[in-house]
Write a protein that holds these residues in place. Structure first.
Motif, PDB file in Angstrom:
ATOM      1  N   LEU A   1       5.365  13.537  -3.700  1.00  0.00           N
ATOM      2  CA  LEU A   1       6.670  13.195  -3.250  1.00  0.00           C
ATOM      3  C   LEU A   1       7.743  13.273  -4.656  1.00  0.00           C
ATOM      4  N   PRO A   2       8.719  13.339  -4.533  1.00  0.00           N
ATOM      5  CA  PRO A   2       9.635  13.411  -5.765  1.00  0.00           C
ATOM      6  C   PRO A   2       9.660  11.900  -6.265  1.00  0.00           C
ATOM      7  N   TYR A   3       9.544  11.819  -7.531  1.00  0.00           N
ATOM      8  CA  TYR A   3       9.567  10.534  -7.999  1.00  0.00           C
ATOM      9  C   TYR A   3      10.828  10.709  -9.174  1.00  0.00           C
ATOM     10  N   PRO A   4      11.633   9.502  -9.384  1.00  0.00           N
ATOM     11  CA  PRO A   4      11.590   8.038  -8.851  1.00  0.00           C
ATOM     12  C   PRO A   4      12.134   7.735  -7.673  1.00  0.00           C
ATOM     13  N   TRP A   5      13.098   8.844  -6.933  1.00  0.00           N
ATOM     14  CA  TRP A   5      13.964   8.419  -6.258  1.00  0.00           C
ATOM     15  C   TRP A   5      13.118   7.881  -4.711  1.00  0.00           C
ATOM     16  N   THR A   6      12.031   8.260  -4.412  1.00  0.00           N
ATOM     17  CA  THR A   6      11.391   8.008  -3.168  1.00  0.00           C
ATOM     18  C   THR A   6      11.046   6.516  -3.309  1.00  0.00           C
ATOM     19  N   THR A   7      10.644   6.112  -4.601  1.00  0.00           N
ATOM     20  CA  THR A   7      10.397   4.740  -4.637  1.00  0.00           C
ATOM     21  C   THR A   7      11.705   3.881  -4.449  1.00  0.00           C
ATOM     22  N   GLY A   8      12.952   4.358  -4.862  1.00  0.00           N
ATOM     23  CA  GLY A   8      14.176   3.729  -4.596  1.00  0.00           C
ATOM     24  C   GLY A   8      14.401   3.693  -3.261  1.00  0.00           C
ATOM     25  N   VAL A   9      14.253   4.762  -2.443  1.00  0.00           N
ATOM     26  CA  VAL A   9      14.616   4.756  -0.916  1.00  0.00           C
ATOM     27  C   VAL A   9      13.842   3.887  -0.147  1.00  0.00           C
ATOM     28  N   LEU A  10      12.451   3.911  -0.461  1.00  0.00           N
ATOM     29  CA  LEU A  10      11.494   2.829   0.070  1.00  0.00           C
ATOM     30  C   LEU A  10      11.782   1.349  -0.178  1.00  0.00           C
ATOM     31  N   SER A  11      12.138   0.878  -1.435  1.00  0.00           N
ATOM     32  CA  SER A  11      12.505  -0.054  -1.630  1.00  0.00           C
ATOM     33  C   SER A  11      13.743  -0.679  -1.110  1.00  0.00           C
TER      34      SER A  11
ATOM     35  N   SER B   1       0.790  -1.176   0.038  1.00  0.00           N
ATOM     36  CA  SER B   1       0.082   0.005   0.000  1.00  0.00           C
ATOM     37  C   SER B   1       0.955   1.227  -0.238  1.00  0.00           C
ATOM     38  N   MET B   2       1.986   1.371   0.743  1.00  0.00           N
ATOM     39  CA  MET B   2       2.865   2.239   0.783  1.00  0.00           C
ATOM     40  C   MET B   2       3.268   2.648  -0.393  1.00  0.00           C
ATOM     41  N   PHE B   3       3.743   1.477  -1.351  1.00  0.00           N
ATOM     42  CA  PHE B   3       4.471   1.691  -2.720  1.00  0.00           C
ATOM     43  C   PHE B   3       3.519   2.497  -3.393  1.00  0.00           C
ATOM     44  N   PHE B   4       2.165   2.065  -3.342  1.00  0.00           N
ATOM     45  CA  PHE B   4       0.984   2.847  -3.997  1.00  0.00           C
ATOM     46  C   PHE B   4       0.803   4.184  -3.685  1.00  0.00           C
ATOM     47  N   GLY B   5       0.776   4.170  -2.249  1.00  0.00           N
ATOM     48  CA  GLY B   5       0.615   5.574  -1.756  1.00  0.00           C
ATOM     49  C   GLY B   5       1.691   6.870  -2.162  1.00  0.00           C
ATOM     50  N   ILE B   6       2.983   6.492  -2.314  1.00  0.00           N
ATOM     51  CA  ILE B   6       3.814   7.350  -2.533  1.00  0.00           C
ATOM     52  C   ILE B   6       3.706   8.342  -4.017  1.00  0.00           C
ATOM     53  N   ARG B   7       2.842   7.377  -4.687  1.00  0.00           N
ATOM     54  CA  ARG B   7       2.595   7.962  -5.837  1.00  0.00           C
ATOM     55  C   ARG B   7       1.100   8.745  -6.045  1.00  0.00           C
ATOM     56  N   GLN B   8       0.540   9.030  -4.918  1.00  0.00           N
ATOM     57  CA  GLN B   8      -0.460   9.722  -4.922  1.00  0.00           C
ATOM     58  C   GLN B   8      -0.229  11.076  -5.146  1.00  0.00           C
ATOM     59  N   GLN B   9      -1.250  11.943  -5.879  1.00  0.00           N
ATOM     60  CA  GLN B   9      -0.881  13.364  -6.044  1.00  0.00           C
ATOM     61  C   GLN B   9      -1.046  14.069  -4.806  1.00  0.00           C
ATOM     62  N   SER B  10      -1.814  13.716  -3.795  1.00  0.00           N
ATOM     63  CA  SER B  10      -1.830  14.516  -2.638  1.00  0.00           C
ATOM     64  C   SER B  10      -0.633  14.688  -1.890  1.00  0.00           C
ATOM     65  N   LEU B  11       0.281  13.671  -2.033  1.00  0.00           N
ATOM     66  CA  LEU B  11       1.536  13.811  -1.355  1.00  0.00           C
ATOM     67  C   LEU B  11       2.750  14.518  -1.969  1.00  0.00           C
TER      68      LEU B  11
END
Length: 558
Positions: free
Chosen positions: A508-518, A496-506
């Motif tokens: 968050l800078p993409y794609p490095w946020t996905t890399g940090v979480l991964s 759910s967090m991986f889907f959540g970090i892509r939400q417009q309302s947050l």
């Protein structure tokens, strides 16, 4: 089930219709005016299309072949026959199709087949239909056609031939009424806007903070200033299709006074509109904008206009003497038709009286409640939850007898961390509903996963409260359920967090946020694997226990 499917099908059809601009030709709404609902003005240049007929005289019941053709392709059309002395009157007679694949009959003026339109937006150069004269036909009849080259380029009520009954002399055709939207004269801006004077002579909303649209092509800029009974607006931003701003009574889209600057093949149309909800803005048919100008350069759309503080001729326009939140949005457009913005709008942090003293406004694209939601969920599952599981799974042997408040230390730490996880999850779970006020239909699978996590998280303390004694014959059932539900909740929470970090309302800078979480997830998995191997002494097999590296590892874990 059938009713649900029917409702979804109808909803999908309505949505498709509003987005596609009636590509299917179902344009009964335009029967009277013959005006497409495309939020633009008709072309006033010479038309490349003509209407022809195979006869100039008719009697009731006769069939007249009508052809629409042109030197250029066209995508859509609407053909009617009307009284030649009253071309703004209702459609008369009925049509028969020659080619049903590209044309269809419409019901106008309660007469089936009294108009003909396209069936798709496929390009064509000619269309033929048969018109049948009614028994009550007027002495003279004129054929009219609205022809669309594409979405925003069309000719309204092109006059066709006039035919007459018997020996009646055809009267000269009357001029048709052409509807006009915002008829303000426009000019091309000689230079870009500037942030100089913000807070002194004009109010400004800028993103990023302190950027200057005159030199920064990534700057979103909105300014307004008051002179007597008129307010002048300047809007600028990098966009492929359009930039817009709205005056809103709250921080939600809907019931907003909206202004659009739409780039259509290098030309910008500036329009006043009204947004009733999360739907396509309804462009005003009244001319309320003056001193309109625009500019397109380096991917940046800029436009300016003025409007009166009060607009009694257009009641849906807001009075500028009141305070509003400001929205700035941008997105793509096709043939002058805007699409939904894919990025969260910039929203001013507080409402502002438009005619008030100049000030520099602050805004955000990410609501504070949604930031809290994301932060609390991250702390709950990536810190408290994962640590609590480690305590129960791998630290029992290290604190076998030590107690804290009457319970073993590992159990107290485990219970405290997992209780904190449930508490933080519950608090974070409420925030999106407080912010949005309802279920989010555009957040994808994320809210469904979040609800699943919330349910599983609450199941854990309930099961723990009713767990059997350690020596009970049914203890194994609790152990497996507790382990299974806990792992399922953690896995679904991470997904759910991986889907959540892509939400417009947050935002968050993409794609490095996905890399940090991964990277954090990989680190947690590796840590658990090492502890698992250490617990079962697998990492010491085949090695000398006196090995310095193994000794260091064991000393750190023990």
């Amino acid at each position: 089930m059938w009713n649900l499917q029917t409702a979804l099908a109808i909803l999908g059809t309505l949505c498709l219709t509003s987005i596609s601009g009636y590509k299917n030709g179902k344009v009964e709404k335009s029967c009277e005016s013959m005006m497409p609902e495309h939020h633009s003005q008709p072309n006033t240049t010479a038309s490349p299309y003509t209407l022809t007929v195979n006869a100039r005289k008719f009697s009731p019941g006769d069939n007249i072949r009508v052809a629409l053709s042109g030197s250029e392709h066209f995508e859509g059309f609407l053909i009617q026959a009307r009284d030649a002395t009253n071309p703004d009157g209702p459609a008369i007679g009925s049509f028969t199709l020659v080619d049903p694949e590209i044309s269809q009959r419409l019901t106008c003026n309660s007469i089936e087949g009294s108009a003909v339109s396209h069936t798709s937006n496929a390009k064509k150069t000619e269309i033929q239909v048969i018109w049948k004269a009614p028994s009550n036909a007027p002495p003279t009849v004129q054929f009219l056609a609205t022809v669309l080259a594409h979405y925003k380029i069309f000719w309204l009520k092109l006059p066709g031939p006039v035919i007459s009954q018997g020996d009646v002399t055809p009267a000269p055709s009357q001029s048709t009424t052409i509807m006009s939207t915002n008829s303000a004269s426009t000019s091309i801006l000689p230079q870009p806007f500037t942030s100089e004077g913000c807070g002194v002579s004009k109010s400004c909303l800028i993103d990023p903070v302190s950027c200057n649209p005159s030199v920064d092509t990534n700057c979103f800029f909105l300014s307004y200033s008051t002179l007597d009974q008129t307010v002048s607006f300047e809007l600028s931003g990098p966009a492929e299709g359009y930039v817009s701003f709205a005056l809103s009574k709250d921080k939600w889209m809907g019931d907003d006074d909206t202004y659009l600057c739409i780039n259509d093949e290098g030309r910008v149309s500036v329009e006043a509109a009204y947004t009733a909800g999360r739907t396509y803005p309804e462009v005003s048919s009244k001319s309320v904008l003056t001193d309109v100008g625009w500019r397109v350069s380096d991917g940046v759309i800029q436009c300016k206009f003025s409007r009166s503080i009060y607009t009694p001729q257009d009641p849906v326009r807001f009075s500028l003497n009141n305070s509003y939140y400001l929205f700035v949005a941008h997105g793509t457009a096709e043939y002058g038709m805007i699409h939904r913005h894919m990025r969260q709008p910039l929203i001013s942090s507080h409402h502002q009286i438009i005619t008030g003293p100049p000030e520099i406004l602050t805004g955000s694209r990410s609501p504070l409640l949604m930031k809290y939601h994301g932060a609390l969920m991250l702390i709950a599952w990536m810190l408290a939850g994962s640590t609590g599981k480690l305590m129960a799974a791998y630290f029992k042997p290290d604190w076998p007898e030590q107690t804290l408040f009457g319970q073993k230390i590992w159990f107290q730490v485990h219970r405290m961390l997992m209780s904190l996880t449930v508490f933080l999850t519950a608090v974070a779970f409420v925030f999106p509903f407080v912010y949005r006020g309802k279920w989010s239909t555009r957040a994808g699978v994320h809210p469904y996963l979040g609800c699943t996590v919330m349910i599983l998280a609450f199941c854990q303390p309930i099961m723990a409260a009713f767990r059997p004694a350690p020596d009970s014959s049914r203890r194994w059932i609790f152990n497996w359920l507790h382990w299974g539900v806990g792992n399922a909740a953690e896995i679904i929470a991470v997904v759910s967090m991986f889907f959540g970090i892509r939400q417009q309302s947050l935002l968050l800078p993409y794609p490095w946020t996905t890399g940090v979480l991964s990277a954090f997830v990989v680190w947690t998995i590796v840590l658990k694997l090492v502890l698992k191997l250490h617990k079962h002494n697998v990492i010491t097999k085949g090695f000398n226990d006196s090995s310095p590296s193994i000794t260091v590892l064991r000393s750190k874990k023990l």
